[in-house]
Design an enzyme around this catalytic site. Structure first.
Site, mmCIF file in Angstrom:
data_model
loop_
_atom_site.group_PDB
_atom_site.id
_atom_site.type_symbol
_atom_site.label_atom_id
_atom_site.label_comp_id
_atom_site.label_asym_id
_atom_site.label_seq_id
_atom_site.Cartn_x
_atom_site.Cartn_y
_atom_site.Cartn_z
ATOM 1 N N HIS A 34 0.819 -1.204 0.220
ATOM 2 C CA HIS A 34 0.051 -0.022 -0.036
ATOM 3 C C HIS A 34 1.009 1.239 0.099
ATOM 4 O O HIS A 34 2.010 1.331 0.559
ATOM 5 C CB HIS A 34 -0.834 0.008 1.149
ATOM 6 C CG HIS A 34 -2.063 0.980 1.024
ATOM 7 N ND1 HIS A 34 -1.929 2.212 1.426
ATOM 8 C CD2 HIS A 34 -3.300 0.814 0.870
ATOM 9 C CE1 HIS A 34 -3.177 2.829 1.216
ATOM 10 N NE2 HIS A 34 -4.073 2.120 0.658
ATOM 11 N N ASP B 168 -7.875 -5.423 0.298
ATOM 12 C CA ASP B 168 -8.523 -6.303 -0.820
ATOM 13 C C ASP B 168 -7.865 -7.893 -0.685
ATOM 14 O O ASP B 168 -8.423 -8.551 -1.573
ATOM 15 C CB ASP B 168 -7.923 -5.805 -2.070
ATOM 16 C CG ASP B 168 -8.397 -4.302 -2.343
ATOM 17 O OD1 ASP B 168 -9.787 -4.464 -2.176
ATOM 18 O OD2 ASP B 168 -7.868 -3.555 -2.841
HETATM 19 N N1 CMC Z 1 3.960 -7.510 -4.987
HETATM 20 C C1 CMC Z 1 5.616 -7.448 -4.806
HETATM 21 N N2 CMC Z 1 6.228 -6.359 -4.958
HETATM 22 C C2 CMC Z 1 5.635 -5.391 -4.629
HETATM 23 C C3 CMC Z 1 4.118 -5.099 -4.558
HETATM 24 C C4 CMC Z 1 3.377 -6.288 -4.569
HETATM 25 N N3 CMC Z 1 1.965 -6.403 -4.324
HETATM 26 N N4 CMC Z 1 3.619 -3.755 -4.030
HETATM 27 C C5 CMC Z 1 4.866 -3.312 -4.180
HETATM 28 N N5 CMC Z 1 6.125 -4.186 -4.468
HETATM 29 C C6 CMC Z 1 7.541 -3.755 -4.519
HETATM 30 C C7 CMC Z 1 7.550 -2.858 -5.953
HETATM 31 O O1 CMC Z 1 8.230 -3.714 -6.892
HETATM 32 C C8 CMC Z 1 8.649 -1.589 -5.413
HETATM 33 O O2 CMC Z 1 9.915 -2.630 -5.474
HETATM 34 P P1 CMC Z 1 11.265 -1.806 -5.865
HETATM 35 O O3 CMC Z 1 11.559 -0.692 -4.758
HETATM 36 O O4 CMC Z 1 12.303 -2.812 -5.690
HETATM 37 O O5 CMC Z 1 11.280 -1.171 -7.181
HETATM 38 C C9 CMC Z 1 8.487 -1.474 -4.131
HETATM 39 O O6 CMC Z 1 7.703 -2.827 -3.610
HETATM 40 C C10 CMC Z 1 7.413 -0.188 -3.812
HETATM 41 O O7 CMC Z 1 6.458 -0.528 -4.722
HETATM 42 P P2 CMC Z 1 5.781 0.912 -5.445
HETATM 43 O O8 CMC Z 1 5.112 0.417 -6.800
HETATM 44 O O9 CMC Z 1 6.937 2.008 -5.501
HETATM 45 O O10 CMC Z 1 4.675 1.350 -4.354
HETATM 46 P P3 CMC Z 1 3.591 2.210 -4.668
HETATM 47 O O11 CMC Z 1 3.332 2.952 -3.350
HETATM 48 O O12 CMC Z 1 3.761 2.933 -5.722
HETATM 49 O O13 CMC Z 1 2.515 1.122 -5.018
HETATM 50 C C11 CMC Z 1 0.373 -0.260 -4.477
HETATM 51 C C12 CMC Z 1 1.312 0.839 -3.963
HETATM 52 C C13 CMC Z 1 -0.788 -0.500 -3.717
HETATM 53 C C14 CMC Z 1 -0.064 0.222 -5.915
HETATM 54 C C15 CMC Z 1 1.439 -1.668 -4.866
HETATM 55 O O14 CMC Z 1 1.837 -2.201 -3.456
HETATM 56 C C16 CMC Z 1 0.738 -2.615 -5.642
HETATM 57 O O15 CMC Z 1 0.671 -2.653 -6.899
HETATM 58 N N6 CMC Z 1 0.269 -3.566 -4.736
HETATM 59 C C17 CMC Z 1 -0.752 -4.512 -5.409
HETATM 60 C C18 CMC Z 1 -2.386 -3.984 -5.979
HETATM 61 C C19 CMC Z 1 -3.027 -3.872 -4.703
HETATM 62 O O16 CMC Z 1 -3.244 -4.742 -3.801
HETATM 63 N N7 CMC Z 1 -3.599 -2.581 -4.627
HETATM 64 C C20 CMC Z 1 -4.741 -2.296 -3.514
HETATM 65 C C21 CMC Z 1 -4.192 -1.199 -2.601
HETATM 66 S S1 CMC Z 1 -5.239 -1.058 -1.228
HETATM 67 C C22 CMC Z 1 -6.926 -0.701 -1.696
HETATM 68 C C23 CMC Z 1 -7.025 0.503 -2.312
HETATM 69 O O17 CMC Z 1 -6.499 1.443 -1.657
HETATM 70 O O18 CMC Z 1 -7.416 0.653 -3.809
#
Ligand code: CMC
Length: 430
Positions: free
Chosen positions: A306, A364
């Site tokens: 998140h 989720d």
């Molecule tokens: N599985 C594997 N690796 C992950 C995941 C995951 N679910 N989420 C983040 N990472 C890694 C990502 O690859 C990155 O690694 P690095 O620093 O080596 O490049 C690091 O963690 C940080 O990720 P980010 O994409 O920069 O983080 P963000 O804050 O931009 O993204 C997120 C947050 C929720 C979009 C992301 O964690 C994600 O895609 N999760 C899966 C989708 C999900 O479950 N979304 C629901 C969110 S809760 C409900 C809502 O509010 O809508």
């Protein structure tokens, strides 16, 4: 709100920037005059360090795993309250008295029916249309049906539009579902509570008596509470930005629904369940954990991670408990998806990669299993999220409209395209 200041040294000049402190949470450096003072913009793609507004509605402490609506912890609201009470709280800032609650419930209930012409609007969709596509369209279309509540300068019209959307979202969501399965629409029954009424509109058929299961109704009501608001997330910021131009509230909420649809946001519940189904059995988990950790593989563990929570999402804990309650009630002793989810969570929570990046289950992760057990198809999961989030969007939109300092949202950019150049006719292009 107390203020002090910070100093920025830029381009040989020193600029004083006010610092504002909220009631709790990080302070903000007010850079609203920075461009005027220095000619420079700030740069923050994804808004990871940017507060876009002042708000009194929802507070999140992502490191501690805390979520408060108007100061009340989400755990207490989910345990003791109901969804319409939460709506009242988000909209008006205080929990209602018994009389206020009865009045609010009555007003919402009296708006549950949609204009009958909306039925024809639905007929225009293919039966296999994604229900989120139908929701974007039908909520946007409400502005074409309810002209008497689109003048945003009139507080009375804003209030009626808010009531209409909270009341009609379940009706539209149920219609989207009924249309997809080829069953007749079920009209609302106003002697039922909000969530029981929704369950009935989804699952009743004219040829049989439908009895609402109170355990499932309570569980779904709690799921709605958990999703009701979440500060300045992508869809809420979309609603605020759309609203900042003076667009009508139905159009703004339709914009929020469109944004919520994406798999990184509200679409994650659908994606998480599909992922659990794809994994299928616990023995295949290590292979998916490896995929999630592989930098060259775009796969992510859906329902994990998140932007704000760097700890267990407090909503996920309540959701997990609710999942068990629903499965127990339905007599589902062995759900292979739940087995995969529990095992996956255990493995990921001990894995160095997930620990180091502070990736914990989010809301989720378990919601899909619960909604599936209740009988909702995966395509409806994000619709239910949208239904519940509507009140949050409306509360945030109203707060913005009522803020005298509100201006149209207009971010700037760092231009990295071609400098000025002269047009060349086709014949002269090499
Ligand atoms: N599985 C594997 N690796 C992950 C995941 C995951 N679910 N989420 C983040 N990472 C890694 C990502 O690859 C990155 O690694 P690095 O620093 O080596 O490049 C690091 O963690 C940080 O990720 P980010 O994409 O920069 O983080 P963000 O804050 O931009 O993204 C997120 C947050 C929720 C979009 C992301 O964690 C994600 O895609 N999760 C899966 C989708 C999900 O479950 N979304 C629901 C969110 S809760 C409900 C809502 O509010 O809508």
């Amino acid at each position: 709100m107390s203020t002090n200041s910070s100093t920025l040294n830029f381009d040989g000049r020193s600029v004083e920037l006010p610092v504002k402190n909220g009631t709790i949470g990080p302070s903000v450096v007010d850079i609203s005059k920075l461009y005027g003072q220095t000619g420079a913009f700030t740069y923050d793609p994804g808004f990871t360090s940017t507060a876009s507004c002042e708000s009194k509605i929802t507070y999140i402490d992502g490191d501690a795993g805390v979520l408060l609506y108007r100061g009340y912890p989400i755990e207490q609201l989910a345990e003791h309250g109901d969804f319409l009470e939460t709506c009242y709280l988000l909209l008006y800032g205080e929990l209602p008295t018994a009389a206020q609650k009865a009045d609010f419930d009555y007003r919402v209930t009296r708006h549950t029916m949609v204009h009958d012409q909306m039925n024809r609007f639905f007929q225009g969709f293919r039966r296999d249309a994604h229900p989120m596509a139908i929701m974007v369209a039908s909520v946007g279309a409400l502005s074409a049906f309810y002209h008497d509540s689109t003048d945003i300068s009139d507080p009375q019209q804003r209030m009626i539009a808010s009531m209409r959307m909270i009341a009609k979202m379940p009706t539209l969501a149920a219609m989207a579902y009924k249309y997809s399965v080829g069953q007749p629409f079920v009209y609302p029954q106003n002697d039922l509570d909000y969530t029981s009424n929704f369950l009935r509109m989804c699952f009743a058929v004219p040829c049989e008596e439908y009895k609402v299961n109170p355990v499932l109704s309570r569980a779904l009501d709690r799921i709605f509470i958990l999703h009701a608001d979440h500060e300045q997330n992508a869809s809420t910021s979309t609603v605020r930005l759309a609203g900042s131009s003076g667009a009508n509230p139905f159009a703004c909420i339709a914009a929020g629904i469109a944004c919520l649809w994406g798999p990184a946001h509200g679409g994650a519940n659908e994606a998480a369940l599909k992922m659990l189904e794809e994994i299928g059995t616990p023995d295949r988990i290590p292979q998916y954990i490896a995929k999630a950790k592989d930098k060259n593989d775009p796969f992510r563990l859906m329902g994990f991670g998140h932007r704000v929570y760097k700890n267990y999402d407090p909503r996920a804990r309540i959701m997990q408990k609710t999942t068990h309650e629903v499965l127990n009630e339905l007599g589902i002793k062995d759900d292979p998806l739940l087995d995969v989810a529990v095992e996956l969570e255990q493995i990921a929570l001990k894995d160095e990669y997930f620990l180091e990046k502070k990736l914990y289950p989010n809301i989720d992760f378990y919601s899909g299993i619960t909604l599936k057990a209740m009988g909702f198809p995966t395509s409806m999961f994000t619709v239910l999220f949208a239904l519940a989030r509507t009140v949050g969007w409306i509360a945030q939109w109203s707060e913005m409209i009522e803020d005298p300092s509100q201006r149209i949202g207009r971010p700037r950019q760092l231009y990295i395209g071609s400098p000025k150049r002269d047009y060349v006719t086709v014949a002269q292009r090499g």
